[in-house]
Scaffold this motif. Structure first.
Motif, PDB file in Angstrom:
ATOM      1  N   SER A   1      44.065 -12.590  61.552  1.00 47.99           N
ATOM      2  CA  SER A   1      42.987 -11.617  61.363  1.00 47.99           C
ATOM      3  C   SER A   1      42.592 -11.040  62.718  1.00 47.99           C
ATOM      4  CB  SER A   1      41.773 -12.307  60.728  1.00 47.99           C
ATOM      5  OG  SER A   1      40.597 -11.560  60.945  1.00 47.99           O
ATOM      6  N   PRO A   2      42.420  -9.718  62.831  1.00 46.23           N
ATOM      7  CA  PRO A   2      41.961  -9.129  64.093  1.00 46.23           C
ATOM      8  C   PRO A   2      40.636  -9.729  64.562  1.00 46.23           C
ATOM      9  CG  PRO A   2      42.750  -7.415  62.624  1.00 46.23           C
ATOM     10  CD  PRO A   2      42.716  -8.684  61.819  1.00 46.23           C
ATOM     11  N   ARG A   3      39.809 -10.140  63.623  1.00 45.35           N
ATOM     12  CA  ARG A   3      38.527 -10.761  63.985  1.00 45.35           C
ATOM     13  C   ARG A   3      38.755 -12.079  64.713  1.00 45.35           C
ATOM     14  NH1 ARG A   3      34.622 -11.288  58.993  1.00 45.35           N
ATOM     15  NH2 ARG A   3      33.372 -12.231  60.651  1.00 45.35           N
ATOM     16  N   GLU A   4      39.796 -12.816  64.303  1.00 43.13           N
ATOM     17  CA  GLU A   4      40.073 -14.084  64.977  1.00 43.13           C
ATOM     18  C   GLU A   4      40.615 -13.839  66.380  1.00 43.13           C
ATOM     19  OE1 GLU A   4      42.020 -18.474  64.198  1.00 43.13           O
ATOM     20  OE2 GLU A   4      42.423 -16.865  62.774  1.00 43.13           O
ATOM     21  N   VAL A   5      41.429 -12.784  66.552  1.00 44.79           N
ATOM     22  CA  VAL A   5      41.914 -12.430  67.889  1.00 44.79           C
ATOM     23  C   VAL A   5      40.723 -12.157  68.811  1.00 44.79           C
ATOM     24  CG1 VAL A   5      43.173 -10.721  69.246  1.00 44.79           C
ATOM     25  CG2 VAL A   5      44.102 -11.492  67.067  1.00 44.79           C
TER      26      VAL A   5
ATOM     27  N   ASN B   1      41.570  -2.284  66.619  1.00 43.87           N
ATOM     28  CA  ASN B   1      40.443  -3.217  66.601  1.00 43.87           C
ATOM     29  C   ASN B   1      39.913  -3.522  68.009  1.00 43.87           C
ATOM     30  OD1 ASN B   1      39.863  -4.441  63.712  1.00 43.87           O
ATOM     31  ND2 ASN B   1      42.064  -4.053  63.843  1.00 43.87           N
ATOM     32  N   LEU B   2      40.807  -3.598  68.988  1.00 42.14           N
ATOM     33  CA  LEU B   2      40.373  -3.840  70.366  1.00 42.14           C
ATOM     34  C   LEU B   2      39.584  -2.647  70.905  1.00 42.14           C
ATOM     35  CD1 LEU B   2      43.621  -5.512  71.740  1.00 42.14           C
ATOM     36  CD2 LEU B   2      41.376  -6.602  71.614  1.00 42.14           C
ATOM     37  N   GLU B   3      40.092  -1.446  70.669  1.00 39.08           N
ATOM     38  CA  GLU B   3      39.374  -0.252  71.138  1.00 39.08           C
ATOM     39  C   GLU B   3      38.036  -0.097  70.420  1.00 39.08           C
ATOM     40  OE1 GLU B   3      43.123   2.545  72.578  1.00 39.08           O
ATOM     41  OE2 GLU B   3      42.153   2.947  70.639  1.00 39.08           O
ATOM     42  N   LYS B   4      38.017  -0.457  69.150  1.00 37.03           N
ATOM     43  CA  LYS B   4      36.771  -0.415  68.383  1.00 37.03           C
ATOM     44  C   LYS B   4      35.737  -1.372  68.966  1.00 37.03           C
ATOM     45  CE  LYS B   4      35.094  -0.941  63.622  1.00 37.03           C
ATOM     46  NZ  LYS B   4      35.476  -1.333  62.232  1.00 37.03           N
TER      47      LYS B   4
END
Length: 237
Positions: free
Chosen positions: A105-109, A20-23
């Motif tokens: 959630s990756p979105r919250e990170v 998710n970070l690389e995205k």
């Protein structure tokens, strides 16, 4: 491209965060061992660090404390188990910028990271510093704040504040005698408003009181207005 260090001993979480970070355009370096993560943070320059609390060889709280002792001020988001309230509080007090409870959630990170990046001020270039007007120090009672040099003195002695504590103090002093609620502080200082996060405000207020008040249990500057929030005031003579 911003560079992020992810330290977690659960491969599934490392994979999830890395994807998710690389995205989202970040470069990611990861470690599954606390000691390895600490060495990476010491020997490389990162824009952000995500740390699990429970790690082999060196836990996340120890890493955070050691990095701050080494004057490394890279923003740190700690990951904690669902009910580890103590770890959350200790993490914030020793220098972490925020915490997130598993599962997350990756979105919250990503939202937390962007909120922290927004509050960080970009460094001035030499030409900007030359032309920058000199601001007057903020003085209230026996507290003096030099915003340009990030210096605070209380009763004539300089004190050390974390970046978040400094920002919080300046925000309060510029709004002397106004009652400010926790939601407003979350929005203005942390740049986000997630339900149930007001504990972050309380922890930082408590830690700030420890540094500016003669008796933190009976504050004369930063007082609680029960049911509403906090007020920063000049002590009565």
């Amino acid at each position: 491209m911003k560079k992020v260090l992810v330290v977690d001993d659960e491969p599934s979480i490392v994979t999830l965060l890395t994807f998710n970070l690389e995205k989202d355009g970040y470069q990611v370096v990861s470690a599954e061992d606390g000691a390895e993560g600490f060495e990476l943070a010491l020997s490389n320059q990162f824009d952000f660090i995500i740390l699990d609390v429970m790690l082999p060889n060196m836990d996340g709280l120890e890493i955070t404390k050691s990095l701050r002792r080494e004057k490394i001020d890279t923003p740190i988001l700690i990951l904690t188990a669902k009910d580890d309230q103590v770890d959350k509080i200790i993490g914030l007090e020793i220098g972490a910028d925020d915490y997130l409870t598993k599962p997350f959630s990756p979105r919250e990170v990503l939202a937390r990271m962007k909120a922290i990046f927004r509050r960080l001020k970009p460094a001035s270039t030499p030409s900007e510093e030359i032309n920058e007007p000199v601001s007057k120090p903020l003085i209230l009672g026996e507290i003096a704040v030099d915003e340009q040099n990030y210096e605070v003195s209380v009763r004539g002695k300089k004190i050390e504040l974390t970046p978040k504590e400094f920002e919080l103090l300046v925000y309060f002093m510029k709004r002397k005698d106004r009652v400010i609620d926790r939601d407003t502080l979350l929005d203005r200082i942390w740049n986000y408003d997630f339900a149930g996060q007001s504990r972050i405000v309380d922890v930082h207020v408590s830690h700030l009181r420890d540094k500016i008040e003669l008796d933190p249990k009976r504050p004369i500057y930063l007082v609680t207005v029960r049911g509403f929030g906090y007020r920063f005031q000049e002590p009565k003579k």
